[in-house]
Design an enzyme around this catalytic site. Structure first.
Site, PDB file in Angstrom:
ATOM      1  N   HIS A  85       1.160  -1.005  -0.260  1.00 47.46           N
ATOM      2  CA  HIS A  85      -0.027   0.138   0.110  1.00 47.46           C
ATOM      3  C   HIS A  85       0.691   1.407   0.244  1.00 47.46           C
ATOM      4  O   HIS A  85       1.924   1.368   0.648  1.00 47.46           O
ATOM      5  CB  HIS A  85      -0.917  -0.326   1.529  1.00 47.46           C
ATOM      6  CG  HIS A  85      -1.841   1.241   0.679  1.00 47.46           C
ATOM      7  ND1 HIS A  85      -2.116   2.768   1.021  1.00 47.46           N
ATOM      8  CD2 HIS A  85      -3.496   0.583   1.262  1.00 47.46           C
ATOM      9  CE1 HIS A  85      -3.180   2.591   0.930  1.00 47.46           C
ATOM     10  NE2 HIS A  85      -3.770   1.995   0.639  1.00 47.46           N
ATOM     11  N   ALA A 174      10.302   8.494  11.101  1.00 51.08           N
ATOM     12  CA  ALA A 174       8.854   8.558  11.118  1.00 51.08           C
ATOM     13  C   ALA A 174       7.926   9.454   9.352  1.00 51.08           C
ATOM     14  O   ALA A 174       6.845   9.177   9.374  1.00 51.08           O
ATOM     15  CB  ALA A 174       7.544   9.018  11.741  1.00 51.08           C
ATOM     16  N   GLY A 175       8.919   9.520   8.338  1.00 50.41           N
ATOM     17  CA  GLY A 175       7.892  10.498   7.595  1.00 50.41           C
ATOM     18  C   GLY A 175       7.365  11.681   7.765  1.00 50.41           C
ATOM     19  O   GLY A 175       8.342  12.666   8.848  1.00 50.41           O
TER      20      GLY A 175
END
Lengths: 301, 301
Positions: A85, A174-175
């Site tokens: 995803h 964590a982007g």
């Protein structure tokens, strides 16, 4: 039990769908909190993704989601993350949905407050999306997420992709996260008594927004091989404006030209009561009906 | 917020519809009680009657209704009572209605416990009625109430009218009370594009139980003079067995023979969500739908 209690829904998506210990750490903040209720959480190993559904009073719900994002930042390293995803952050996307006594305008405000608080607490860059978006090209999540985590460090350096809150650089592990308010989605599928997939695809094209159809309808044709029928599989993105019954009747009308009949329909997952009551109102030609007449609407919280 | 919390509705009728001080004394026990919610109360001066609608957890709700009956006994003297509506007691009738996580069997048990406790506390004779009835001739409230307060002192001396609980004589000032469990009523009216009342009456006869129609449907024809149309006015006494949509479609079918069309319908007062969702399921041909998918059903209490 109070009429005026505000209720929001939140459906945060996290980038961990495999390790049950980590999943529990992220889900736990939604448990046993007054004013918050965990309705559901689903994981997908292939997607390596966790989707939580919770409802509650705005402040209590925001606190629980904040805590869950903290847990996700603690236990997810996006540099190691693999999954089918699309994703760009440990807490990938956090939609807030009005349920009762909350207008969309209020939900937008709540989402912005939340985004600012979370960005400061965790030094996390946040994009506002959907109804909270600060620019039209940020409304659609897929625009924001394009390039995914791997390209995000570069992408957000571009002036047009400066985050709405938080540092102008990605969180190393964590982007980035998208936060916004949106209407509830209703996953609505209509079955046709043919095994010809082209017919389902043709009808999907006619009813969906992107090819000239109804404004708040997304749809594709799919084959149900076991049943030997086909289906128009839809996401209704605002049932208050694009009604379920109207979409159903339009599909029935379009199916006629192929000599095909609607043989059934299904709703996948949760649906707001109002989407079905609106349908009953239409077919019964109900006059002067108000949601306040629905017993359960009066007593829920 | 818990899935398994039991919720009952109670719609007690009291014989005071004129003096606001007394009305407030009777209604007050439903206010500000944890686990109880007053949804509505309506008075009718001609009927000289008060109808309260409250929901809550069984124990808390029973306590509130008990308190209200105490207030009614304190402030109502049936020997002085005049009003157009049939009545036999200060607290005339007390129906309990299952709403969530309560079966009809449980509601019957709750109504019986309640009746026993109230009869002892106030030395009040009580008849069980509807689903709680101890004999078929006690199911219908109008059988029990026949003769009204004025004849009740004599009537209950007869062996077949011995009360189910409490003394075998009327309360001197408060008369007798009926207590029982029943399904929610839905007041459903269908409008026809004619001013010929005989047509509405003919159709009402065909759809109502008493003259050969649907088991849980009562109905009469009435004229809406201002609109110059007529209406089939119905009480649906168990929508889970006699569906709203089925009644609607049957009326439509019967109207055709007169060349008459259904032009609208209305629901008066409260309606359980399930009655309308059932309607939406029928018209959309929804498959495998569960009430657990309805967001509000999951979060109400």
């Amino acid at each position: 039990m109070s009429d005026m209690k505000k209720i929001l829904e939140c459906v945060p998506n996290f980038s961990e769908g495999r390790k049950s210990e980590k999943i529990e750490e992220i889900v736990n903040p939604f448990r046993g909190k007054p004013g918050v209720r965990l309705l559901d959480y689903q994981t997908d190993k292939d997607h390596n993704r966790l989707v939580v559904t919770a409802v509650g009073e705005p402040e209590a719900l925001k606190r629980a989601v904040t805590e869950a994002i903290g847990a996700a930042i603690e236990c997810i390293d996006m540099r190691q993350h693999k999954g089918q995803h699309p994703r760009m952050g440990a807490a990938d996307v956090v939609p807030f949905i009005p349920v009762k006594n909350v207008t969309m305008t209020e939900a937008v405000e709540i989402s912005k407050d939340f985004a600012r608080q979370v960005s400061e607490k965790y030094n996390l860059p946040i994009f506002l999306y959907e109804r909270s978006a600060s620019a039209p090209e940020r409304e659609n999540l897929s625009n924001i997420r394009k390039g995914q985590f791997e390209e995000m460090a570069e992408k957000i350096k571009r002036p047009e992709w400066k985050p709405d809150f938080g540092p102008w650089e990605i969180h190393p592990s964590a982007g980035v996260t998208a936060v916004g308010a949106r209407m509830p989605l209703v996953a609505f599928n209509v079955n046709l008594d043919t095994d010809d997939l082209t017919i389902a695809n043709e009808i999907a094209k006619k009813v969906r927004y992107s090819s000239g159809g109804l404004r708040y309808c997304k749809g594709i044709g799919i084959g149900l091989k076991e049943k030997r029928i086909v289906q128009v599989s839809m996401n209704m993105t605002d049932f208050t404006k694009t009604a379920i019954y109207r979409t159903f009747e339009l599909i029935r009308t379009e199916a006629k030209r192929y000599g095909v009949n609607v043989v059934g329909s299904e709703i996948i997952g949760l649906v707001p009561m109002a989407a079905l009551i609106d349908t009953a109102e239409y077919y019964l030609r109900l006059e002067n009906f108000s949601m306040e007449q629905v017993l359960e609407y009066r007593i829920m919280e």
